[in-house]
Design a protein around this motif. Structure first.
Motif, PDB file in Angstrom:
ATOM      1  N   ILE A   1      42.449  -7.627  -4.986  1.00  0.00           N
ATOM      2  CA  ILE A   1      41.080  -7.460  -4.490  1.00  0.00           C
ATOM      3  C   ILE A   1      40.874  -6.047  -3.971  1.00  0.00           C
TER       4      ILE A   1
ATOM      5  N   SER B   1      31.799 -17.443 -10.914  1.00  0.00           N
ATOM      6  CA  SER B   1      32.667 -17.608  -9.751  1.00  0.00           C
ATOM      7  C   SER B   1      33.719 -18.667 -10.037  1.00  0.00           C
TER       8      SER B   1
ATOM      9  N   GLY C   1      35.921 -19.526  -7.592  1.00  0.00           N
ATOM     10  CA  GLY C   1      36.503 -19.759  -6.282  1.00  0.00           C
ATOM     11  C   GLY C   1      35.916 -20.950  -5.547  1.00  0.00           C
TER      12      GLY C   1
ATOM     13  N   GLY D   1      38.069 -22.873  -3.238  1.00  0.00           N
ATOM     14  CA  GLY D   1      38.384 -22.195  -1.980  1.00  0.00           C
ATOM     15  C   GLY D   1      37.372 -22.539  -0.894  1.00  0.00           C
TER      16      GLY D   1
ATOM     17  N   PHE E   1      32.817 -17.605   5.046  1.00  0.00           N
ATOM     18  CA  PHE E   1      33.736 -17.071   4.033  1.00  0.00           C
ATOM     19  C   PHE E   1      32.981 -16.628   2.792  1.00  0.00           C
ATOM     20  N   GLY E   2      31.930 -17.363   2.464  1.00  0.00           N
ATOM     21  CA  GLY E   2      31.108 -16.959   1.329  1.00  0.00           C
ATOM     22  C   GLY E   2      30.591 -15.551   1.525  1.00  0.00           C
TER      23      GLY E   2
ATOM     24  N   ILE F   1      33.517 -13.045   1.299  1.00  0.00           N
ATOM     25  CA  ILE F   1      33.912 -12.858  -0.097  1.00  0.00           C
ATOM     26  C   ILE F   1      32.813 -12.130  -0.857  1.00  0.00           C
TER      27      ILE F   1
ATOM     28  N   VAL G   1      32.639  -8.593  -3.588  1.00  0.00           N
ATOM     29  CA  VAL G   1      32.168  -9.087  -4.858  1.00  0.00           C
ATOM     30  C   VAL G   1      30.913  -8.340  -5.324  1.00  0.00           C
TER      31      VAL G   1
ATOM     32  N   VAL H   1      38.111 -11.945  -8.883  1.00  0.00           N
ATOM     33  CA  VAL H   1      38.193 -11.790  -7.432  1.00  0.00           C
ATOM     34  C   VAL H   1      37.881 -13.104  -6.727  1.00  0.00           C
ATOM     35  N   THR H   2      36.928 -13.846  -7.252  1.00  0.00           N
ATOM     36  CA  THR H   2      36.658 -15.137  -6.624  1.00  0.00           C
ATOM     37  C   THR H   2      37.849 -16.068  -6.813  1.00  0.00           C
TER      38      THR H   2
ATOM     39  N   PHE I   1      40.386 -15.059  -4.291  1.00  0.00           N
ATOM     40  CA  PHE I   1      40.062 -15.536  -2.944  1.00  0.00           C
ATOM     41  C   PHE I   1      40.396 -17.020  -2.791  1.00  0.00           C
TER      42      PHE I   1
ATOM     43  N   ALA J   1      28.533 -21.388  -0.960  1.00  0.00           N
ATOM     44  CA  ALA J   1      29.714 -21.684  -0.155  1.00  0.00           C
ATOM     45  C   ALA J   1      29.412 -22.776   0.859  1.00  0.00           C
TER      46      ALA J   1
END
Ligand SMILES: Nc1ncnc2c1ncn2[C@@H]1O[C@H](COP(=O)(O)OP(=O)(O)OP(=O)(O)O)[C@@H](O)[C@H]1O
Ligand SMILES: Nc1ncnc2c1ncn2[C@@H]1O[C@H](COP(=O)(O)OP(=O)(O)OP(=O)(O)O)[C@@H](O)[C@H]1O
Ligand SMILES: [Mg+2]
Ligand SMILES: [Mg+2]
Lengths: 293, 236, 252, 361, 374
Positions: free
Chosen positions: A274, D67, D69, D72, D113-114, D117, D121, D132-133, D136, D246
């Protein structure tokens, strides 16, 4: 010394990721699709070598050839059956189909080869290199993986940039319709890409299983994901990038495990990823593409 | 016999009928203009001829051979080149790579090298920019590249979709000169243009397309004086 | 005072000096043309004015405010709106929604108001619809209001882009080749629309165009760019008869 | 004339109506005892997956960013709320008070967290963003799997190494026990609550998409450069969508964690994120109702296939591929579209002719 | 709507007087499939044997088995519900700890007698209706440390365990505290996760550099086989000690058995043990299943069915009793003083009301490619 040893461990792991990532990035860069089934083709390659060598008692060279042929045909078939009908659909649809193919291959392998793991016999017979009185050992598999990945990088780069078929691939990757207007057969070009990518997957499968010799139907899944990460890390579609990305991911993973926390090693790899992407949003070797307004 | 014959061609986009049975022909050595308002179906016609779109019914015949179902890449080999609407150059490749891809179907290295020089002569700007990434060219430069690229396949027929769009007045004249010189070298041209006046002035014959149908056809020199054409397409 | 005052604007791409020492003054309410050969740097000037590229030299002053180096969003807020040489619509949205996105910063309610459908939501949406339809009517697009933007024919797409830009209530409107791909009739119609926009909305317009009928038909003043540099500037008639302009650009 | 873009309100009311019908039907089955244990057990998970799919669709379908993630966010919601419920279950014994609070806790933590992140992003596009998602999501999973939290009279103890490392007094209690996760979370999720939350999620999603904000989000998807040129604050809307996605995924996580006795982080791996993506894509990108339908079908499918034993997952894979090809292949789809139009035409005979084949301009 | 199917069986009222339905749940697909398949096969073998011999008091068993994919949440519960819909009256399962934790509260609610062959976490048996055939993890960790200390196997110990796995970290936790009590020194504490379970070079290097004399491996054999190979190529040759997860090591197709020479492990079952029961079981299993060698999971499951049979016999259970009644009877019977069972995985196994089994772990060492008792 311990650090050197750890570093070499990282390179060993990374060189395997690199070989896998190369096949990944080729398909990814040209066909513009995330072939989530790539890892499973690797697994098929592993089983092919295993069957040839252990069950049929073939020589390693013959077994390797067999695996390459099997995977290449498999790649072409998958492309024809599952991806070709979606040529005009969104890339996400193809991604999901690839996931379906991945499930399919895993479960097919489970039915054929059953659930018990098999131990793979290494196809590499390069002697290990011992340094500093045996304190540091470089395995034959590592040497093989590094040499293989360098050879693949050079060969693929030459192929793509200096041959007619390679240029066709580049054109197809940019604009399929325009490529057709140049007289390029888009279908056969994509087939060829899959054929090469899957052939590389077979090679990756052999190296992966030689280094880490248990073989189950999910053997390819996690390395596949890691290689995907490596390919992005290096810059999508960049061939040298895939190799560099693969090796770096391996090194970071092992260093993280050795010096920070074994439990969080994967988290560390992803965190570094990241950070790097924040600084360089198109990966290490990725070209920054400026959209002209 | 005509070189290219289009018969009763119908093309749909999903449920939208874009072409409702058009028939026309192109003879060897001619410049044919296809004119019509926005959305008349001109681009659709060209796409169908070069195989990018599938016809719903009707036929396309090249040199007596039915090519209605022939895939696009084979049609190029049969001698039709397409300068597409919106240029469709390979954005991330260099100008030179784009030009070379135009010659994809050819094997004669020397001939290709010569033709690259010819294209540079036609469009000196392209030579200046041969290593530039094509996507960063100006609009007009991209149009030149699309033209040059199409010529690289040594086509017998070139179909051009609004080649003068976005070009400066001086270049527009040049483009039409180029089209004429292309014709003089024996290449047939099927030209779609908004600039109907210029198109009709260099064309041999022309067809007028309206909402997927051909409503008028004839000699270009006649059409240019036709009152309805004048009113609808020449802005007079 | 001029509405837009550009002084010695410049930018390079690698070794290429795409725009060099470009200066211009545009008065409020003017219809101003920017012309020049292909690749002369016209679109690049637009990109500099709207913050897509950051200028390496020079300054841009809009209505007394220095907007040099600001980003696209800030510049739009400051009062410049534009259209694009290669059409950029919100192609999956309906025609009216394209315009409503343009109205975004002038008719506000919070995200929560929208999600919970408070009375203000209905009130504002109604006003937006009304305003958007008014704008569409100017461009004769009101009948297609609920069609997807991508389904419009080319010429109408260009008009929709202008309508969307106007919806942001700019002080200065930049049009990049608005007549490209239009036939003479459509061009003539477009000229009338642009004039009407200037008159009805009291707008200042700077446009790039290669179609001389449009340029000579509606532009009051012109600047001519060549190889990134200003070739000549002034009243339309004078500029178009300038021999240098004729050799470099017009031909004949 | 081409097809008009129908106002979303109609679509949304059809969806609400359908859902209500299904809900009532299920309730009748339950009260008459005509429901299999299997189906009954699936009710809450189906709602959970539907919520996940609808929320992911906001990012994938409307913001146009891929996405990977989602698991997560769900993990954060599940864990934070489970910790909360475990801490308060003795003090607040009334589930009707405790559970809404847990939902808020889970949703808000996930939304935070959304946003976190969302920040990196924003700089990234396309597949880089996807990775990246995914990264995470994996980080979150890994950290929770290595997390040990316990409390005793001396207070809270936290370690990232092992249970022994906590140094908990003998009277201490583990809250998160590393890979073993959390157990003992009160089973507060019921089908009725889950269905209600799904309903609310749908209302939020539809209303969001049909508001000024939603329009802004979709315009960014369609053309970022043009959206900037009309003065939209791209950052704000991207973050907002990420946070909303999220939040809803976190709420789904709360429902999930309060439906089972134990909760382990390894459940929330990328396979789960991908599964939710499958729902979204199969249901149609940007099609909210489709997401729900796909989530329902694909959650039930493997269970319906149980009778074919060993071939179950193989069959699932094949069905997935075939469904994907049928819904995404142009030829096949237009075949269906044509026939459905014809079918509709039978009912509206007089209109049929004008509706089936639209004339070109 | 097949899912609505036959609901008459799931109400716990029982069915046919002469059949008892035993439900098994375990992974038949995915990473852990081999454990589930072993359990399924052996359970079927045991059921067939019982039925062929005329059943228990004339009551025959019917085994239904569902795939739970070793999932830790909804899918495990789905498998359980599928079993209920098929009329399950007694549950053998689940195979893995994670799935088991997901269903124990459901079995408690339904009051179904549950006996798990192999889910070994302590938490699994927290309810009074659940019993284990395998050791609990803490038990194994403790026993391992005790064995090492009492037999003076080594002093300096390195551990490699799977921190993302409940079984592995469960053993490790108790091993660690017991080891320090017994004066053993843990010189390297290394872990891995299920996402990176092929490369152990970093862990091995750490263990090697800490001069460990013994490497404790409370993990499954697939990873252990890799660790053994990687230790060899890293030139690291400590003693190896493992738990029951290592069982199966020697049966891996094409495994170089010399790598495992000298590996010690605590396991309740070894397929090549010489006692009659084991030999008979292994032979029958191989005959029935393609010459596959049964692993410890299979043995646990075989015992499980036989234990159920013995309990059913003792309590004269009939198929038409309600599941809840069956459960009440069986749980009392299994933990009563006079109940014990001699099986493949232990002799005179007894259960407390807490559900844990008491049996003596057997320590074996791999010698000449075979297990031999220590
Ligand atoms: N991809 C598409 N999907 C749906 N409809 C389309 C599509 N492409 C074109 N159309 C429609 O088909 C008709 C004919 O379009 P076509 O592009 O052939 O027109 P044209 O004559 O080339 O117009 P222009 O001058 O604008 O280029 C128009 O009504 C257009 O809206
Ligand atoms: N991002 C970029 N990188 C490199 N070169 C660029 C870039 N953008 C523009 N150029 C170059 O700068 C020059 C000016 O381009 P610009 O698009 O402004 O031309 P223009 O005057 O609008 O031409 P046209 O009338 O053909 O659209 C061109 O030669 C173009 O190739
Ligand atoms: Mg067109
Ligand atoms: Mg321009």
């Amino acid at each position: 010394m311990a650090f050197l040893e750890t570093l070499i461990n990282g390179i060993s792991l990374g060189s395997i990721y690199a070989v896998i990532a190369l096949g990944y990035t080729l398909v990814y860069g040209i066909a513009k699709m995330l072939n989530f089934a790539h890892g499973d083709v690797i697994m098929v390659g592993g089983y092919a070598v295993f069957t040839a060598m252990v069950t049929w008692n073939w020589s390693p060279w013959l077994a390797m050839l067999f695996a390459v042929v099997v995977c290449t045909l498999l790649g072409i078939t998958i492309e024809k059956v599952a991806y070709k009908p979606l040529r005009k659909a969104s890339s996400l649809s193809v991604l999901i189909t690839a996931i379906g193919v991945s499930y399919f291959l895993q479960n097919m392998a489970l039915l054929i080869f059953k659930e018990k793991p098999k131990v793979f016999t290494s196809v590499v017979n390069i002697p290990k290199i011992t340094l500093f009185d045996g304190k540091v050992v470089i395995k034959g598999e590592t040497t093989a993986a590094i040499i293989t990945s360098v050879v693949i990088v050079v060969a693929l780069s030459l192929f793509i940039n200096h041959t007619q078929k390679g240029r066709a691939m580049l054109a197809v990757s940019e604009d399929k319709d325009a490529a057709q207007l140049m007289g390029i057969n888009v279908n056969s070009t994509i087939s060829l890409t899959f054929a090469i990518g899957s052939g590389l997957a077979a090679v990756a499968g052999m190296l992966l299983c030689s280094s880490y010799p248990t073989l189950t139907n999910t053997t390819g899944a996690m390395p596949g994901i890691k290689a995907f990460v490596a390919a992005v890390f290096g810059g999508i579609g960049s061939i040298p990038g895939a190799m560099i990305g693969g090796i770096l991911i391996g090194v970071i993973e092992i260093l993280g495990r050795a010096y920070i926390s074994p439990q969080l090693a994967d988290a560390i790899v992803f965190a570094v990823l990241i950070l790097v992407l924040m600084v360089k949003p198109t990966g290490i070797m990725g070209k920054k593409i400026n959209e002209k307004v | 016999m005509a070189m290219l014959e289009i018969k009763d061609l119908c093309v749909n986009y999903g449920v939208i009928k874009a072409l409702k049975g058009i028939t026309f022909e192109v003879n060897e050595g001619e410049v044919i203009a296809l004119i019509g308002a926005n959305g008349a179906g001109k681009t659709t016609t060209l796409h169908t001829i070069t195989g990018l779109l599938n016809a719903r019914s009707g036929s396309i015949v090249l040199d007596g051979k039915d090519i209605t179902k022939t895939p696009a890449h084979k049609i190029v080999k049969m001698g039709i080149a397409h300068v597409p609407e919106g240029r469709r150059i390979f954005q991330n490749l260099t100008v030179l790579d784009n030009i070379r891809l135009g010659a994809f179907t050819r094997k004669d290295k020397d001939g290709i090298a010569q033709d690259i020089e010819k294209v540079y002569k036609l469009f000196p700007r392209l030579e200046e920019r041969k290593t530039q990434i094509a996507g960063t060219l100006s609009g007009g430069e991209q149009q030149m590249l699309a033209m040059g690229r199409a010529l690289m396949s040594k086509p017998r027929i070139v179909v051009m979709d609004e080649p003068s769009m976005g070009l400066s007045p001086i270049l527009v004249s040049e483009i039409f000169d180029i089209i004429q010189s292309i014709r003089q070298q024996g290449t047939t041209v099927l030209l779609v243009e908004q600039n109907a006046k210029k198109a009709l002035s260099i064309a041999d014959r022309a067809y007028v397309l309206e909402t997927g149908k051909i409503v008028l056809s004839g000699k270009a020199s006649d059409l240019i004086n036709d009152e309805s054409v004048k009113k609808a397409y020449l802005g007079e | 005072m001029a509405l837009l005052e550009v002084k010695k604007l410049g930018i390079s791409f690698g070794g290429l000096r795409a725009v060099d020492e470009f200066s211009v003054k545009i008065e409020k309410g003017e219809l101003y043309g920017l012309i020049g050969p292909n690749g002369a740097g016209k679109t690049t000037v637009f990109n500099l004015l709207t913050g897509v590229y950051k200028p390496t030299d020079g300054s841009i002053i809009l209505d007394g405010v220095d907007i040099t180096g600001k980003n696209t969003i800030q510049i739009n807020h400051a009062g410049i709106a534009r259209t694009f040489q290669n059409i950029r619509l919100f192609s999956n949205l309906s025609v009216i929604d394209n315009v409503k996105v343009g109205l975004h910063n002038h008719y506000k309610y919070s995200a929560a108001t929208g999600v919970f459908r408070l009375p203000k939501y209905f009130r504002t949406e109604k006003e937006m619809d009304k305003k958007a339809l008014e704008l569409l009517k100017v461009f004769d697009l009101d009948k297609q209001a609920y069609l997807p933007a991508s389904g419009l024919p080319y010429g109408k797409q260009r008009k929709l882009e202008i309508a969307r830009a106007l919806a942001t209530e700019p002080k200065l409107l930049l049009l990049d080749e608005p007549a490209a791909g239009m036939n003479p009739n459509e061009t003539a119609e477009l000229m009338n629309t642009i004039k009407a926009v200037r008159d009805e909305f009291d707008m200042t317009v700077l446009l790039i165009e290669h179609d001389m009928s449009l340029v000579s038909g509606i532009c009051e003043k012109l600047s001519v760019l060549n190889f990134g540099q200003l070739l000549c500037q002034g009243k339309t008639g004078e500029v178009l008869s300038n021999p240098e302009v004729i050799t470099a650009y017009l031909g004949e | 004339m081409k097809k008009k873009i129908k106002p979303m309100t109609r679509k949304s009311f059809i969806t609400y109506g359908l859902l209500l019908i299904v809900f009532v039907a299920v309730e009748i089955l339950i009260s008459t005892g005509n429901i299999s244990s299997m189906l009954k057990g699936l009710l809450v998970p189906i709602c959970v997956y539907s919520i996940l799919a609808v929320s992911l669709n906001l990012t994938v379908g409307f913001l146009g960013e891929l996405s990977l993630g989602q698991a997560g966010f769900m993990c954060i919601g599940a864990y934070s709320s489970a910790i909360f419920s475990n801490l308060v279950k003795e003090t607040i014994t009334q589930p009707l008070i405790r559970f809404p609070l847990a939902i808020l806790v889970g949703g808000i933590f996930a939304a935070l967290f959304g946003i976190i992140i969302g920040i990196p992003v924003l700089r990234l596009r396309g597949d880089y963003l996807a990775i990246v998602t995914l990264a995470f999501g994996e980080i979150i999973k890994n950290v929770f799997a290595a997390l040990y939290i316990g409390y005793d009279s001396a207070g809270l103890h936290i370690s990232l190494k092992s249970q022994g490392d906590l140094g908990l007094a003998p009277d201490g209690k583990m809250i998160i026990n590393g890979a073993l996760g959390i157990s003992g979370t009160p089973n507060d999720s019921t089908f009725e609550i889950a269905a209600a939350i799904l309903f609310i999620t749908l209302i939020i999603a539809y209303n969001f998409v049909n508001s000024r904000t939603g329009r802004a989000v979709m315009s960014i998807r369609d053309n970022r450069i043009a959206a900037e040129s009309v003065g939209l604050n791209i950052t704000k809307y991207k973050l907002m969508t990420f946070a909303l996605t999220a939040f809803l995924a976190g709420v789904a996580g709360v429902l999930y964690s309060h439906n089972f006795y134990s909760l382990q982080a390894s459940k929330f791996d990328y396979n789960l994120s991908i599964l939710v993506l499958v729902f979204v894509v199969l249901g149609g990108i940007g099609n909210i109702r489709g997401s729900v339908i796909a989530a329902i079908i694909l959650t039930m499918l493997p269970e319906l296939l149980r009778s074919i034993n060993n071939y179950r997952m193989l069959m699932y894979a094949i069905v997935l591929i075939v469904m994907m090809i049928c819904t995404s292949n142009e030829t096949i789809r237009s075949f269906f579209v044509r026939n459905i139009e014809k079918f509709k035409g039978l009912f509206k005979k007089n209109k049929a002719q004008t509706e089936t084949v639209k004339e070109g301009e | 709507l097949t899912a609505c199917g036959d609901s008459s069986k799931s109400d716990g009222k029982g069915g046919d007087e002469n059949t008892i339905v035993i439900g098994g749940s375990g992974p038949l697909t995915g990473d852990a499939a081999q454990y589930g398949v072993g359990v399924k096969n052996a359970a079927q073998l045991a059921v067939d044997e019982i039925n062929d011999a005329g059943g228990v008091n004339g009551v025959k068993f019917k085994l239904v088995f569902e795939d739970d994919e070793a999932d830790k949440g909804d899918k495990a519960v789905n498998a359980y519900n599928a079993l209920k819909d098929k009329g399950m009256q007694i549950m053998l399962g689940t195979v893995t700890t994670g799935s088991c934790l997901a269903v124990i509260d459901k079995t408690k609610q339904d009051n179904i007698f549950q006996i798990t062959p192999s889910a070994s976490a302590q938490d699994v048996i927290k309810n009074d209706n659940t019993f284990q055939i395998c050791f609990t993890d803490p038990n194994q960790g403790k026993a391992s440390a005790d064995y090492i200390a009492e037999n003076n196997v080594a002093k300096k110990i390195a551990v490699i365990y799977d921190s993302s796995d409940a079984y592995s970290s469960g053993i490790f936790n108790t091993f660690k505290s017991e080891a320090s009590e017994k004066g053993l020194e843990i010189v390297a504490e290394q872990s891995f996760t299920s996402d990176s379970k092929t490369d152990f070079s970093a862990q091995i290097t750490a263990a090697k550099n800490a001069d460990a004399e013994l490497l404790f491996l409370p993990i499954y054999y697939q990873q252990a086989s890799l660790i053994l190979a990687q230790c060899k190529s890293a030139g690291f040759a400590p003693k190896f000690f493992g738990c029951d997860g290592l069982d199966g090591l020697l049966d891996v197709e094409n495994f170089d058995k010399s790598l495992a020479e000298g590996v010690m492990l605590l396991t309740p079952f070894a397929a090549d043990a010489s006692d009659d029961a084991t030999q008979k079981f292994v032979k029958a299993y191989k005959e029935k299943y393609n010459n596959e060698t049964p692993n410890q999971f299979a043995a646990d499951a075989y015992d499980g069915i036989k234990i159920i049979a013995k309990l059913v016999e003792k309590e004269s259970i009939k198929g038409n009793m309600s599941t809840s009644d069956i459960c009440d009877k069986l749980k009392k019977a299994i933990s009563s003083d006079d109940f014990s069972y001699d099986g493949l995985t232990g002799v005179s196994m007894k259960w407390g009301a807490d559900g844990a089994v008491s049996k003596n772990p057997k320590a074996v060492v791999i010698k000449d490619g075979n297990y031999s008792a220590l």
